[in-house]
Each structure stands twice: as structure tokens, then as C-alpha cells.
Write a protein that holds these residues in place. Structure first.
Motif, short mmCIF file in Angstrom:
data_model
loop_
_atom_site.label_atom_id
_atom_site.label_comp_id
_atom_site.label_asym_id
_atom_site.label_seq_id
_atom_site.Cartn_x
_atom_site.Cartn_y
_atom_site.Cartn_z
N ILE A 42 15.93 30.71 -9.50
CA ILE A 42 14.59 31.16 -9.91
C ILE A 42 13.68 31.21 -8.69
O ILE A 42 12.94 32.19 -8.50
CB ILE A 42 14.01 30.22 -10.99
CG1 ILE A 42 14.74 30.43 -12.31
CG2 ILE A 42 12.51 30.46 -11.17
CD1 ILE A 42 14.40 29.41 -13.37
N GLN A 43 13.72 30.19 -7.85
CA GLN A 43 12.89 30.16 -6.66
C GLN A 43 13.29 31.27 -5.68
O GLN A 43 12.43 31.88 -5.03
CB GLN A 43 12.94 28.80 -5.96
CG GLN A 43 12.45 27.64 -6.81
CD GLN A 43 11.02 27.78 -7.29
OE1 GLN A 43 10.47 28.86 -7.42
NE2 GLN A 43 10.40 26.66 -7.58
N ALA A 44 14.58 31.54 -5.58
CA ALA A 44 15.04 32.62 -4.70
C ALA A 44 14.53 33.97 -5.23
O ALA A 44 14.07 34.81 -4.44
CB ALA A 44 16.57 32.63 -4.61
N PHE A 45 14.59 34.16 -6.54
CA PHE A 45 14.07 35.39 -7.13
C PHE A 45 12.56 35.51 -6.88
O PHE A 45 12.06 36.56 -6.51
CB PHE A 45 14.35 35.42 -8.63
CG PHE A 45 13.65 36.54 -9.35
CD1 PHE A 45 14.12 37.84 -9.27
CD2 PHE A 45 12.50 36.29 -10.08
CE1 PHE A 45 13.47 38.87 -9.91
CE2 PHE A 45 11.85 37.32 -10.73
CZ PHE A 45 12.33 38.62 -10.64
N ARG A 46 11.86 34.41 -7.08
CA ARG A 46 10.41 34.41 -6.89
C ARG A 46 10.06 34.72 -5.44
O ARG A 46 9.16 35.51 -5.17
CB ARG A 46 9.86 33.05 -7.31
CG ARG A 46 8.38 32.99 -7.36
CD ARG A 46 7.91 31.70 -8.05
NE ARG A 46 6.48 31.60 -7.88
CZ ARG A 46 5.85 30.49 -7.51
NH1 ARG A 46 6.52 29.38 -7.32
NH2 ARG A 46 4.55 30.49 -7.36
N TYR A 47 10.77 34.10 -4.51
CA TYR A 47 10.51 34.35 -3.09
C TYR A 47 10.76 35.82 -2.75
O TYR A 47 9.94 36.46 -2.10
CB TYR A 47 11.38 33.44 -2.21
CG TYR A 47 11.15 33.69 -0.74
CD1 TYR A 47 10.13 33.04 -0.07
CD2 TYR A 47 11.91 34.62 -0.04
CE1 TYR A 47 9.88 33.27 1.26
CE2 TYR A 47 11.67 34.87 1.31
CZ TYR A 47 10.65 34.20 1.94
OH TYR A 47 10.40 34.45 3.26
N ASN A 52 8.70 41.11 -1.30
CA ASN A 52 8.65 42.57 -1.48
C ASN A 52 7.26 43.05 -1.86
O ASN A 52 6.82 44.12 -1.41
CB ASN A 52 9.67 43.01 -2.53
CG ASN A 52 11.10 42.86 -2.03
OD1 ASN A 52 11.35 42.89 -0.83
ND2 ASN A 52 12.02 42.67 -2.95
N ILE A 53 6.56 42.29 -2.65
CA ILE A 53 5.19 42.66 -3.03
C ILE A 53 4.27 42.57 -1.81
O ILE A 53 3.39 43.40 -1.62
CB ILE A 53 4.71 41.79 -4.20
CG1 ILE A 53 5.41 42.26 -5.47
CG2 ILE A 53 3.21 41.82 -4.34
CD1 ILE A 53 5.28 41.37 -6.65
N ASN A 54 4.50 41.58 -0.96
CA ASN A 54 3.72 41.46 0.28
C ASN A 54 3.94 42.69 1.16
O ASN A 54 2.99 43.23 1.74
CB ASN A 54 4.09 40.19 1.02
CG ASN A 54 3.16 39.89 2.16
OD1 ASN A 54 1.95 40.04 2.05
ND2 ASN A 54 3.71 39.47 3.28
N ILE A 55 5.18 43.14 1.25
CA ILE A 55 5.47 44.36 2.01
C ILE A 55 4.74 45.55 1.40
O ILE A 55 4.13 46.36 2.11
CB ILE A 55 7.00 44.62 2.05
CG1 ILE A 55 7.68 43.57 2.93
CG2 ILE A 55 7.31 46.03 2.54
CD1 ILE A 55 9.20 43.62 2.89
N LYS A 105 1.81 39.33 -10.97
CA LYS A 105 1.12 38.30 -11.76
C LYS A 105 2.04 37.24 -12.36
O LYS A 105 1.74 36.04 -12.27
CB LYS A 105 0.29 38.99 -12.86
CG LYS A 105 -0.64 38.07 -13.58
CD LYS A 105 -1.50 38.86 -14.56
CE LYS A 105 -2.42 37.94 -15.32
NZ LYS A 105 -3.29 38.67 -16.25
N PRO A 106 3.19 37.59 -12.93
CA PRO A 106 4.07 36.53 -13.49
C PRO A 106 4.63 35.58 -12.43
O PRO A 106 5.08 34.49 -12.77
CB PRO A 106 5.20 37.32 -14.14
CG PRO A 106 4.71 38.70 -14.31
CD PRO A 106 3.69 38.93 -13.24
N LEU A 107 4.59 35.97 -11.17
CA LEU A 107 5.15 35.15 -10.10
C LEU A 107 4.14 34.18 -9.50
O LEU A 107 4.50 33.31 -8.73
CB LEU A 107 5.69 36.06 -8.99
CG LEU A 107 6.73 37.09 -9.42
CD1 LEU A 107 6.97 38.09 -8.30
CD2 LEU A 107 8.02 36.42 -9.83
N LEU A 169 7.16 28.10 -0.97
CA LEU A 169 8.55 28.23 -1.40
C LEU A 169 9.52 27.90 -0.28
O LEU A 169 10.59 27.35 -0.53
CB LEU A 169 8.80 29.65 -1.92
CG LEU A 169 8.20 29.96 -3.29
CD1 LEU A 169 8.24 31.45 -3.56
CD2 LEU A 169 8.91 29.19 -4.38
N ILE A 170 9.15 28.22 0.95
CA ILE A 170 10.01 27.90 2.09
C ILE A 170 10.03 26.38 2.34
O ILE A 170 11.08 25.80 2.57
CB ILE A 170 9.54 28.63 3.36
CG1 ILE A 170 9.85 30.13 3.21
CG2 ILE A 170 10.22 28.08 4.60
CD1 ILE A 170 9.23 30.97 4.31
#
Length: 176
Positions: A42-47, A52-55, A105-107, A169-170
Motif C-alpha cells: 500500500i505504501q509503495a502504491f501511495r509513493y 507521478n502526480i508530483n511529476i 485526494k485519496p492518497l 513515506l521514504i
């Protein structure tokens, strides 16, 4: 002979109890490992999603906020045409930003959501006042400069929130 049989029964009971305790402990460890794997994925998916959203946010088109033009005498004056272009580009960028926000938003952690939602609400209120002033019966209620500054604040805070969450997360992949 009965002593041998009795000692065999006692040894078998002892072995069975020991085996039961061992299997119970093994099951608990397997459960904790599975929970760790689920949390980690879950954390890997969130990260990955936040990254990708930051990009995507960083690829939004840049805006030149220059709406002054030089007259023949060398004096700079506000150009309504350039101002309209700035507002149009900024509005387009803001709508793209909000679209990205609703994907992300869900993240988001709850603490970040509250601030972003408050800023978005301020932007909507100022935008409604400005529209009412331009097209409705409100007189000089909206402030274009304030609207543009609020939109910049939304973007700045949203980018900071994403970067902060990525850093968290890191640092602690299973505690965020």
C-alpha cells in the motif's frame, strides 16, 4: 511395562502441546509478515502515485505574469489584453491543478486535506464574488489580484504537501 507405556503417553502429550504452541507462534508470525507485506505494498502504491502526480504538477504550463506594455515614451502601462491573457492562462492552469488534486485526494493525509480544502473554498468564494461583480449585480466585490494569489497559494501548498508526504513515506515506510 506400564511405566514405559505411561512415559510414552506423557512424552506424546508433551510433544503435542509443544507442537501446538510452536504452530500457534508460527501462525502469529506469518500473520504479522502478511500484514507487513500488505502495508508495504500500500505504501509503495501511495509513493508511486504521489510521485507521478508530483511529476504531473511540475509539467503544468508556465505562465508569464507580465501584463505591462511599454508605450512610445518608455512608460509602462497595464495592458488589458495581456492581463486577460494572464487571467486566462492562470485559470486554465488552476483547473488542471484542481483536476490533479482530485486524482491525488485519496492518497493525502488528513492534515493536508483540510488545508487544501480550505484554500479551494477561499478561491471559490473570491471567484464567485468576481464573477458576480463582472456579470451580476454585485458592485466591486471581487478582487482579481486576491483571486490569483489564492490560486498560487493552492498550487504552492499542494506541491509542498505532496513533497512532504513523499519524504515521510521514504523515512518511515510503514508508519505513515
Amino acid at each position: 511395562m506400564t511405566i514405559i507405556l505411561t512415559s510414552g503417553v506423557v512424552a506424546s502429550i508433551f510433544t503435542s502441546v509443544f507442537g501446538l504452541i510452536t504452530s500457534n507462534n508460527t501462525n502469529k508470525r506469518l500473520k504479522s509478515i502478511e500484514e507487513f507485506k500488505v502495508n508495504n505494498s500500500i505504501q509503495a502504491f501511495r509513493y508511486t502515485s504521489l510521485y507521478n502526480i508530483n511529476i504531473e504538477l511540475n509539467e503544468l504550463p508556465a505562465i508569464s505574469y507580465n501584463y505591462l506594455e511599454q508605450e512610445e515614451g518608455g512608460k509602462y502601462v497595464q495592458s488589458q489584453e495581456l492581463l486577460a491573457k494572464v487571467v486566462s492562462e492562470q485559470t486554465d492552469r488552476y483547473h488542471r491543478l484542481i483536476s490533479v488534486y482530485f486524482k491525488a485526494k485519496p492518497l493525502f493525509s488528513q492534515t493536508y486535506l483540510e488545508t487544501v480544502e480550505r484554500l479551494i473554498k477561499q478561491e471559490k468564494e473570491e471567484s464567485n464574488l468576481l464573477v458576480g461583480s463582472l456579470y451580476g449585480d454585485l458592485v466591486n466585490q471581487g478582487d482579481l489580484k486576491k483571486l490569483l494569489l489564492i490560486r498560487q497559494d493552492v498550487e504552492k501548498y499542494l506541491q509542498e504537501a505532496i513533497v512532504n508526504q513523499l519524504e515521510n513515506l521514504i523515512k518511515a515506510p510503514n508508519n505513515v
